[in-house]
Design a protein around this motif. Structure first.
Motif, PDB file in Angstrom:
ATOM      1  N   VAL A 100     -10.485   5.291   6.299  1.00  0.00           N
ATOM      2  CA  VAL A 100     -10.342   4.734   7.642  1.00  0.00           C
ATOM      3  C   VAL A 100      -8.853   4.598   7.924  1.00  0.00           C
ATOM      4  O   VAL A 100      -8.122   3.944   7.181  1.00  0.00           O
ATOM      5  CB  VAL A 100     -11.054   3.374   7.765  1.00  0.00           C
ATOM      6  N   VAL A 101      -8.400   5.230   9.009  1.00  0.00           N
ATOM      7  CA  VAL A 101      -6.974   5.211   9.359  1.00  0.00           C
ATOM      8  C   VAL A 101      -6.679   4.407  10.635  1.00  0.00           C
ATOM      9  O   VAL A 101      -5.523   4.105  10.912  1.00  0.00           O
ATOM     10  CB  VAL A 101      -6.394   6.642   9.478  1.00  0.00           C
ATOM     11  N   VAL A 102      -7.735   4.053  11.390  1.00  0.00           N
ATOM     12  CA  VAL A 102      -7.570   3.207  12.574  1.00  0.00           C
ATOM     13  C   VAL A 102      -8.736   2.238  12.622  1.00  0.00           C
ATOM     14  O   VAL A 102      -9.895   2.649  12.465  1.00  0.00           O
ATOM     15  CB  VAL A 102      -7.534   4.027  13.887  1.00  0.00           C
ATOM     16  N   ARG A 103      -8.405   0.950  12.830  1.00  0.00           N
ATOM     17  CA  ARG A 103      -9.424  -0.085  13.009  1.00  0.00           C
ATOM     18  C   ARG A 103      -9.081  -0.879  14.269  1.00  0.00           C
ATOM     19  O   ARG A 103      -7.971  -1.387  14.387  1.00  0.00           O
ATOM     20  CB  ARG A 103      -9.447  -1.041  11.816  1.00  0.00           C
ATOM     21  N   ASP A 104     -10.025  -0.971  15.165  1.00  0.00           N
ATOM     22  CA  ASP A 104      -9.863  -1.765  16.393  1.00  0.00           C
ATOM     23  C   ASP A 104      -8.553  -1.465  17.119  1.00  0.00           C
ATOM     24  O   ASP A 104      -7.812  -2.365  17.505  1.00  0.00           O
ATOM     25  CB  ASP A 104      -9.962  -3.260  16.071  1.00  0.00           C
ATOM     26  N   ASP A 108      -3.921   1.948  10.438  1.00  0.00           N
ATOM     27  CA  ASP A 108      -3.755   1.387   9.097  1.00  0.00           C
ATOM     28  C   ASP A 108      -2.582   2.124   8.456  1.00  0.00           C
ATOM     29  O   ASP A 108      -2.731   3.245   7.970  1.00  0.00           O
ATOM     30  CB  ASP A 108      -5.036   1.576   8.289  1.00  0.00           C
ATOM     31  N   GLU A 109      -1.430   1.484   8.489  1.00  0.00           N
ATOM     32  CA  GLU A 109      -0.198   2.133   8.030  1.00  0.00           C
ATOM     33  C   GLU A 109      -0.281   2.576   6.579  1.00  0.00           C
ATOM     34  O   GLU A 109       0.178   3.664   6.224  1.00  0.00           O
ATOM     35  CB  GLU A 109       1.008   1.205   8.239  1.00  0.00           C
ATOM     36  N   ALA A 110      -0.858   1.734   5.727  1.00  0.00           N
ATOM     37  CA  ALA A 110      -0.958   2.068   4.302  1.00  0.00           C
ATOM     38  C   ALA A 110      -1.848   3.292   4.089  1.00  0.00           C
ATOM     39  O   ALA A 110      -1.513   4.192   3.307  1.00  0.00           O
ATOM     40  CB  ALA A 110      -1.487   0.879   3.507  1.00  0.00           C
ATOM     41  N   ALA A 111      -2.972   3.346   4.806  1.00  0.00           N
ATOM     42  CA  ALA A 111      -3.884   4.496   4.676  1.00  0.00           C
ATOM     43  C   ALA A 111      -3.220   5.769   5.195  1.00  0.00           C
ATOM     44  O   ALA A 111      -3.344   6.835   4.582  1.00  0.00           O
ATOM     45  CB  ALA A 111      -5.185   4.224   5.430  1.00  0.00           C
ATOM     46  N   LEU A 112      -2.520   5.673   6.319  1.00  0.00           N
ATOM     47  CA  LEU A 112      -1.817   6.840   6.858  1.00  0.00           C
ATOM     48  C   LEU A 112      -0.768   7.340   5.870  1.00  0.00           C
ATOM     49  O   LEU A 112      -0.638   8.541   5.640  1.00  0.00           O
ATOM     50  CB  LEU A 112      -1.151   6.500   8.195  1.00  0.00           C
ATOM     51  N   ARG A 113      -0.038   6.413   5.275  1.00  0.00           N
ATOM     52  CA  ARG A 113       1.006   6.783   4.312  1.00  0.00           C
ATOM     53  C   ARG A 113       0.404   7.462   3.079  1.00  0.00           C
ATOM     54  O   ARG A 113       0.907   8.479   2.622  1.00  0.00           O
ATOM     55  CB  ARG A 113       1.792   5.521   3.918  1.00  0.00           C
ATOM     56  N   ARG A 114      -0.699   6.900   2.560  1.00  0.00           N
ATOM     57  CA  ARG A 114      -1.358   7.495   1.376  1.00  0.00           C
ATOM     58  C   ARG A 114      -1.846   8.912   1.652  1.00  0.00           C
ATOM     59  O   ARG A 114      -1.828   9.759   0.774  1.00  0.00           O
ATOM     60  CB  ARG A 114      -2.541   6.633   0.924  1.00  0.00           C
ATOM     61  N   PHE A 117      -0.284  11.242   6.587  1.00  0.00           N
ATOM     62  CA  PHE A 117      -0.734  11.515   7.946  1.00  0.00           C
ATOM     63  C   PHE A 117       0.173  10.730   8.877  1.00  0.00           C
ATOM     64  O   PHE A 117       0.130   9.507   8.913  1.00  0.00           O
ATOM     65  CB  PHE A 117      -2.198  11.062   8.074  1.00  0.00           C
ATOM     66  N   THR A 118       1.009  11.432   9.638  1.00  0.00           N
ATOM     67  CA  THR A 118       1.983  10.761  10.492  1.00  0.00           C
ATOM     68  C   THR A 118       1.329  10.251  11.776  1.00  0.00           C
ATOM     69  O   THR A 118       0.198  10.627  12.116  1.00  0.00           O
ATOM     70  CB  THR A 118       3.122  11.726  10.871  1.00  0.00           C
ATOM     71  N   HIS A 119       2.080   9.421  12.511  1.00  0.00           N
ATOM     72  CA  HIS A 119       1.582   8.948  13.806  1.00  0.00           C
ATOM     73  C   HIS A 119       1.415  10.109  14.769  1.00  0.00           C
ATOM     74  O   HIS A 119       0.498  10.109  15.591  1.00  0.00           O
ATOM     75  CB  HIS A 119       2.518   7.876  14.376  1.00  0.00           C
ATOM     76  N   SER A 120       2.281  11.087  14.652  1.00  0.00           N
ATOM     77  CA  SER A 120       2.152  12.285  15.486  1.00  0.00           C
ATOM     78  C   SER A 120       0.868  13.041  15.147  1.00  0.00           C
ATOM     79  O   SER A 120       0.142  13.488  16.043  1.00  0.00           O
ATOM     80  CB  SER A 120       3.371  13.183  15.279  1.00  0.00           C
ATOM     81  N   ASP A 121       0.574  13.186  13.845  1.00  0.00           N
ATOM     82  CA  ASP A 121      -0.684  13.830  13.426  1.00  0.00           C
ATOM     83  C   ASP A 121      -1.883  13.071  13.992  1.00  0.00           C
ATOM     84  O   ASP A 121      -2.844  13.671  14.473  1.00  0.00           O
ATOM     85  CB  ASP A 121      -0.802  13.860  11.900  1.00  0.00           C
TER      86      ASP A 121
END
Length: 188
Positions: A100-104, A108-114, A117-121
């Motif tokens: 899960v990379v977005v909640r509400d 989720d910065e930690a999940a994106l980093r792991r 997956f950038t904010h642009s992606d």
């Protein structure tokens, strides 16, 4: 051209070892590589394929050697697909879990980093899913194959299906009215 420079067994072992290595390397590289193939990722894959080629074929440049290597790769891939189909545990080990990379509406910065997956992606994947705003996302999950599954926030008001049905009903009424006008029955 057809006479092998190395034994068939050596060629099969080389192929199996490199196949296993590439599966592990791609698994460790994160789901971003599977989600969007950027120019850098494409170059990486080209260079990796060229780099492992010599390890795969050794000094053998024969047609027979190439066929044996290709058949071994297809067989390994089919065997792995079968094992993953039959065993959820093997599938989880090889492919990984969804993340899960977005909640509400909040990433989720930690999940994106792991997942690298950038904010642009994330923005591009959300737009591809038909969700232009992050605040409209209830939950977004990055699947092992790199696909982003998005669950949107339920808003008060009509759903897309209800709006579509209403537009179709209006179109039908307009068509009937247009037909009646064409027949001169509009005043009836």
């Amino acid at each position: 051209m057809f006479e092998l420079d190395v034994s068939v067994w050596e060629k099969l072992i080389r192929t199996a070892l490199l196949y296993a290595f590439l599966i592990v390397a791609l698994r460790l590289s994160g789901k971003r590589l599977m989600a969007q193939l950027t120019t850098f990722d494409f170059i990486l894959l080209l260079l990796v394929s060229n780099t492992v080629q010599n390890g795969l074929i050794g000094d053998d440049n024969t047609v027979s050697g190439a066929i044996i290597g290709a058949v071994a790769l297809f067989a390994l891939n089919a065997a792995l697909a079968y094992v993953m189909f039959r065993s959820p545990r093997a599938q989880k080990l090889v492919a990984g879990d969804a993340v899960v990379v977005v909640r509400d509406g909040k990433p989720d910065e930690a999940a994106l980093r792991r997942q690298r997956f950038t904010h642009s992606d994330l923005k591009i994947a959300l737009q591809d899913a038909g969700v232009p705003r992050l605040k409209d996302v209830k939950r977004a999950r990055l699947e092992p194959n790199g696909q982003l599954l998005v669950h949107v926030v339920e808003h008060d008001g009509p759903t897309r299906a209800e709006l579509f049905a209403a537009v179709q009903e209006l179109n039908a009424k307009v068509d009937r009215l247009t037909a009646r006008l064409g027949d001169g029955k509009a005043g009836d």
